[in-house]
Design an enzyme around this catalytic site. Structure first.
Site, PDB file in Angstrom:
ATOM      1  CG  HIS A 224     -56.422  13.114  21.464  1.00  0.00           C
ATOM      2  ND1 HIS A 224     -57.277  12.113  21.029  1.00  0.00           N
ATOM      3  CD2 HIS A 224     -56.449  13.062  22.816  1.00  0.00           C
ATOM      4  CE1 HIS A 224     -57.791  11.497  22.090  1.00  0.00           C
ATOM      5  NE2 HIS A 224     -57.292  12.047  23.180  1.00  0.00           N
ATOM      6  CG  LEU A 225     -53.488  17.381  26.615  1.00  0.00           C
ATOM      7  CD1 LEU A 225     -52.908  18.761  26.413  1.00  0.00           C
ATOM      8  CD2 LEU A 225     -54.335  17.348  27.871  1.00  0.00           C
ATOM      9  CG  HIS A 226     -49.927  13.420  23.292  1.00  0.00           C
ATOM     10  ND1 HIS A 226     -50.491  14.248  22.335  1.00  0.00           N
ATOM     11  CD2 HIS A 226     -48.619  13.315  22.964  1.00  0.00           C
ATOM     12  CE1 HIS A 226     -49.555  14.598  21.465  1.00  0.00           C
ATOM     13  NE2 HIS A 226     -48.412  14.051  21.818  1.00  0.00           N
ATOM     14  CG  PHE A 227     -49.351  14.927  30.086  1.00  0.00           C
ATOM     15  CD1 PHE A 227     -48.632  15.962  30.658  1.00  0.00           C
ATOM     16  CD2 PHE A 227     -50.722  15.069  29.922  1.00  0.00           C
ATOM     17  CE1 PHE A 227     -49.273  17.129  31.053  1.00  0.00           C
ATOM     18  CE2 PHE A 227     -51.364  16.227  30.320  1.00  0.00           C
ATOM     19  CZ  PHE A 227     -50.634  17.263  30.882  1.00  0.00           C
TER      20      PHE A 227
END
Ligand SMILES: [Zn+2]
Length: 168
Positions: free
Chosen positions: A124-127
């Site tokens: 789950h992509l996150h910045f």
């Protein structure tokens, strides 16, 4: 000789701890935070149309935020353009809020795509958006590989959330 320029070490270290937490739970912690309506216990700062913002449970510094798409996807190019644009707007707002609340010397904004790149929660992509101070790579970090975080997550959440609602 160790390279001195290592701005993403911070993200890497927090991801490593994140990964430990992930291993003792089931499912995706970001999807769980998204479906849980209790902002205070999940440290949710903002819920947007296609993305949301939470505090990192294992912050490198006070005010370490994560900007996350609602969609459970591992890569930026898997997301619709509308979501990608919203992510960038939220990253922009997150750094504005950090400037207001913490007045840092600098800010790290970054993403680790894939485990090989250092992502603890790679599915789950996150910045990461986190404040930095000139001398924040301190003795404890260098010698003991641990950090001293002076402010509790509860206090960080209240301060950041208040500023988030004030700044347009
Ligand atoms: Zn997820």
């Amino acid at each position: 000789m160790e390279t001195l320029w290592a701005p993403w070490r911070s993200a890497y270290l927090s991801e490593a701890t994140e990964n430990e937490a992930k291993n003792i739970r089931t499912g995706c912690v970001f999807c769980e935070a998204l479906t849980n309506p209790d902002d205070r216990t999940r440290y949710v700062i903002h819920r947007g149309k296609n993305a949301f913002v939470i505090l990192n449970l294992y912050p490198y510094n006070n005010g370490h935020m994560l900007v996350i798409p609602n969609q459970h996807a591992p890569r930026l190019d898997h997301l619709p353009v509308e979501t990608r644009c919203e992510l960038m707007e939220l990253i922009n707002k997150a750094q504005l809020v950090l400037q207001t609340v913490y007045r840092p010397h600098g800010i790290n904004i970054g993403n680790n795509t894939g485990q090989a790149a250092g992502a603890g929660i790679a599915d789950h992509l996150h910045f990461h958006v986190l404040p930095r101070w000139t001398a924040d790579a301190n003795f404890m970090t260098t010698v003991a590989n641990s950090r001293v975080i002076p402010e509790s997550l509860e206090i960080s959440w209240e301060r950041i959330r208040e500023a988030w609602e004030k700044i347009l």
